[in-house]
Design a protein around this motif. Structure first.
Motif, PDB file in Angstrom:
ATOM      1  N   THR A  28      -2.954   0.069  -4.834  1.00  0.00           N
ATOM      2  CA  THR A  28      -3.260   1.041  -3.777  1.00  0.00           C
ATOM      3  C   THR A  28      -4.417   1.948  -4.184  1.00  0.00           C
ATOM      4  O   THR A  28      -5.285   2.290  -3.375  1.00  0.00           O
ATOM      5  CB  THR A  28      -2.025   1.932  -3.518  1.00  0.00           C
ATOM      6  N   LYS A  82      -5.145   5.209  -0.974  1.00  0.00           N
ATOM      7  CA  LYS A  82      -4.532   4.638   0.243  1.00  0.00           C
ATOM      8  C   LYS A  82      -5.473   4.810   1.436  1.00  0.00           C
ATOM      9  O   LYS A  82      -5.723   3.857   2.190  1.00  0.00           O
ATOM     10  CB  LYS A  82      -3.210   5.368   0.509  1.00  0.00           C
ATOM     11  N   GLN A  83      -5.989   6.032   1.577  1.00  0.00           N
ATOM     12  CA  GLN A  83      -6.878   6.277   2.727  1.00  0.00           C
ATOM     13  C   GLN A  83      -8.130   5.403   2.634  1.00  0.00           C
ATOM     14  O   GLN A  83      -8.559   4.773   3.594  1.00  0.00           O
ATOM     15  CB  GLN A  83      -7.253   7.763   2.790  1.00  0.00           C
ATOM     16  N   ARG A 125       0.044  -1.866   8.490  1.00  0.00           N
ATOM     17  CA  ARG A 125       0.707  -0.584   8.223  1.00  0.00           C
ATOM     18  C   ARG A 125       2.125  -0.693   8.785  1.00  0.00           C
ATOM     19  O   ARG A 125       2.383  -0.169   9.864  1.00  0.00           O
ATOM     20  CB  ARG A 125      -0.099   0.494   8.960  1.00  0.00           C
ATOM     21  N   TYR A 129      -7.213   1.618   3.392  1.00  0.00           N
ATOM     22  CA  TYR A 129      -7.073   1.271   4.820  1.00  0.00           C
ATOM     23  C   TYR A 129      -8.458   1.165   5.477  1.00  0.00           C
ATOM     24  O   TYR A 129      -8.720   0.239   6.249  1.00  0.00           O
ATOM     25  CB  TYR A 129      -6.215   2.306   5.551  1.00  0.00           C
ATOM     26  N   ILE A 154       0.893  -1.168   0.000  1.00  0.00           N
ATOM     27  CA  ILE A 154       0.000   0.000   0.000  1.00  0.00           C
ATOM     28  C   ILE A 154       0.926   1.212   0.000  1.00  0.00           C
ATOM     29  O   ILE A 154       1.592   1.493   0.998  1.00  0.00           O
ATOM     30  CB  ILE A 154      -0.919   0.013   1.237  1.00  0.00           C
ATOM     31  N   HIS A 155       1.012   1.866  -1.145  1.00  0.00           N
ATOM     32  CA  HIS A 155       1.963   2.966  -1.276  1.00  0.00           C
ATOM     33  C   HIS A 155       1.414   4.237  -0.629  1.00  0.00           C
ATOM     34  O   HIS A 155       0.206   4.505  -0.669  1.00  0.00           O
ATOM     35  CB  HIS A 155       2.264   3.230  -2.755  1.00  0.00           C
ATOM     36  N   ALA A 156       2.369   5.046  -0.108  1.00  0.00           N
ATOM     37  CA  ALA A 156       1.966   6.286   0.565  1.00  0.00           C
ATOM     38  C   ALA A 156       1.578   7.364  -0.442  1.00  0.00           C
ATOM     39  O   ALA A 156       0.686   8.178  -0.180  1.00  0.00           O
ATOM     40  CB  ALA A 156       3.114   6.780   1.441  1.00  0.00           C
ATOM     41  N   CYS A 171      -3.433   7.777  -5.750  1.00  0.00           N
ATOM     42  CA  CYS A 171      -2.712   6.959  -4.765  1.00  0.00           C
ATOM     43  C   CYS A 171      -3.032   7.445  -3.356  1.00  0.00           C
ATOM     44  O   CYS A 171      -3.349   6.636  -2.471  1.00  0.00           O
ATOM     45  CB  CYS A 171      -1.204   7.011  -5.022  1.00  0.00           C
ATOM     46  N   SER A 191       2.961   5.649   6.723  1.00  0.00           N
ATOM     47  CA  SER A 191       1.652   5.245   6.183  1.00  0.00           C
ATOM     48  C   SER A 191       1.750   4.177   5.094  1.00  0.00           C
ATOM     49  O   SER A 191       0.734   3.766   4.536  1.00  0.00           O
ATOM     50  CB  SER A 191       0.874   6.457   5.663  1.00  0.00           C
ATOM     51  N   THR A 192       2.969   3.715   4.786  1.00  0.00           N
ATOM     52  CA  THR A 192       3.107   2.621   3.814  1.00  0.00           C
ATOM     53  C   THR A 192       2.760   1.297   4.502  1.00  0.00           C
ATOM     54  O   THR A 192       3.089   1.107   5.679  1.00  0.00           O
ATOM     55  CB  THR A 192       4.561   2.574   3.296  1.00  0.00           C
TER      56      THR A 192
END
Ligand SMILES: Cc1cc2nc3c(=O)[nH]c(=O)nc-3n(C[C@H](O)[C@H](O)[C@H](O)COP(=O)(O)OP(=O)(O)OC[C@H]3O[C@@H](n4cnc5c(N)ncnc54)[C@H](O)[C@@H]3O)c2cc1C
Length: 368
Positions: free
Chosen positions: A353, A71-72, A87, A75, A51-53, A67, A143-144
């Protein structure tokens, strides 16, 4: 007589499934057509499962926006739908003083992209975090994370199906035609069929350009060229010497041979990067020496014989060698002039992601 279907999504990878889920949740009738006899057998199961930041991508690019938003959303989705993920954070490390400028650039770019939690660390702080990693400085990206990509696809598909969508396996789209009031698709396989659709989303990954070109009425000038770049992964025998993902400062085309750890604790190194002219996943074992060299820049403790050939993945590219950095290209009616059609090209990393955000973006294009 062609059967009438409201929406067809071509391709059951993680992006196609996220789009199918999104359209099904809107109450639309959705059929997913997949050429293979299982979902997710191409890029979606041959990647780093990170999961890329959202650190690297150019200002305002689709990759940067989708991305960070993806990502948000991902999660949140994983928490709500019990998809396995962690995480675990990532370190980007400078092997020498010359690479420190690269780290600073990442921090600046990340902030522009809305990723404000990167922290610069000196070599002593890094040694405390990851004693096996040799470097002069680094940044940590909290956050990755890592994710079970198969579990994610199962979850997207399950939700889509609970909202009425269906998945047709071994159903390759072979051609199509833009007609009055819809798009006709010819589907091959053991039971060929013709469908007439209001909406078609071409999410065929490595094959997206070929699929777009096979639909008469899609202006050929809107279809980008096709390039492929293969990446190999080696696995590490034994227990993981790292607790986080470790990335070197990136090269021009890709992120460099990095360390990922899957949810089972298996350490993988890769992917490397080379251009190929057709989709062929065979593993080229002659790359081993180059892997040992690249990895020992930041992990000098790597023992001879510790690497085992893992697997390969192929990046769908729209720009070739020495071409500019590529963004995702997502064409709706405004770009190609065909009502109800969305073509997705070059959905390489961070497509996993970004999958939920890509799906939202596609849904918006279809509303206009
Ligand atoms: C080496 C590598 C590492 C990566 N690492 C990461 C990472 O760590 N994090 C991240 O966020 N992203 C990563 N990515 C990117 C991510 O894997 C992709 O963006 C994502 O899987 C793309 O999903 P997709 O559904 O677009 O494509 P795919 O998974 O390739 O699915 C396309 C589907 O379309 C089907 N299809 C093709 N032609 C037809 C046809 N004519 N008719 C019907 N079906 C058809 C195919 O069979 C396939 O199932 C990586 C990619 C690669 C290659």
């Amino acid at each position: 007589m062609a059967e009438r279907i409201e929406c067809v999504v071509i391709g059951a990878g993680v992006v196609g499934l996220a789009i199918a889920r999104r359209l099904a949740l809107q109450g639309r009738e959705v059929v997913i057509l997949e050429a293979e006899n299982a979902f997710g057998t191409h890029a979606s199961s041959r990647n780093s499962e990170v999961i890329h930041a959202g650190i690297y991508y150019a200002n305002g690019s689709l990759k940067a926006r989708l991305c960070v938003a993806g990502k948000q959303a991902l999660y949140r989705y994983c928490e709500e739908h019990d998809v396995k993920h962690r995480r675990i954070g990532k370190l980007i490390v400078a092997a020498d003083e010359a690479q420190i400028a690269g780290l600073k650039k990442y921090q600046t770019q990340a902030e522009v992209n809305g990723v404000t939690d990167l922290k610069f660390l000196d070599s002593r702080e890094l040694r405390d975090l990851e004693p096996e990693v040799a470097c002069v400085a680094g940044v940590v990206s909290p956050s990755t994370g890592i994710i079970d990509s198969h579990g994610l696809m199962l979850s997207y598909l399950g939700e889509a199906e609970r909202h009425g969508a269906s998945l047709a396996l071994s159903s390759p789209v072979v051609s199509g035609k833009v007609e009055d009031g819809g798009i006709a698709l010819d589907v091959g396989g053991a039971e060929p069929m013709s469908l007439k659709c209001d909406i078609v989303v071409n999410s065929a990954g490595l094959n997206a350009q070929a699929v777009a070109r096979s639909i008469a009425g899609v202006p050929p000038r809107t279809v980008p060229p096709t390039f492929y770049a293969i990446g190999h992964y080696y696995t590490l025998a034994g227990t993981a010497p790292f607790r986080r993902l470790i990335y070197p400062v990136a090269r021009q085309d890709w992120l460099g041979v990095h360390v990922t750890i899957d949810l089972g604790g298996q350490v993988k190194f890769g992917p490397d990067f080379s251009w190929i002219d057709r989709v062929d996943y065979r593993f080229d074992v002659s790359r081993e020496a180059a892997f040992y060299t690249a990895i020992r820049y930041y992990y000098p403790g790597l023992k001879d014989g510790a690497l085992q050939p893992g697997y390969t993945g192929i990046r769908p590219r729209i720009t070739g060698p020495r071409g500019p950095a590529q963004d995702f290209v997502i064409h709706g009616p405004r770009e190609h002039g065909v009502a109800g059609l969305v073509n997705l090209y070059g959905i390489e990393s961070p497509g996993l992601t970004a999958s939920l955000a890509i799906a939202d973006h596609v849904a918006t294009l279809l509303q206009t």
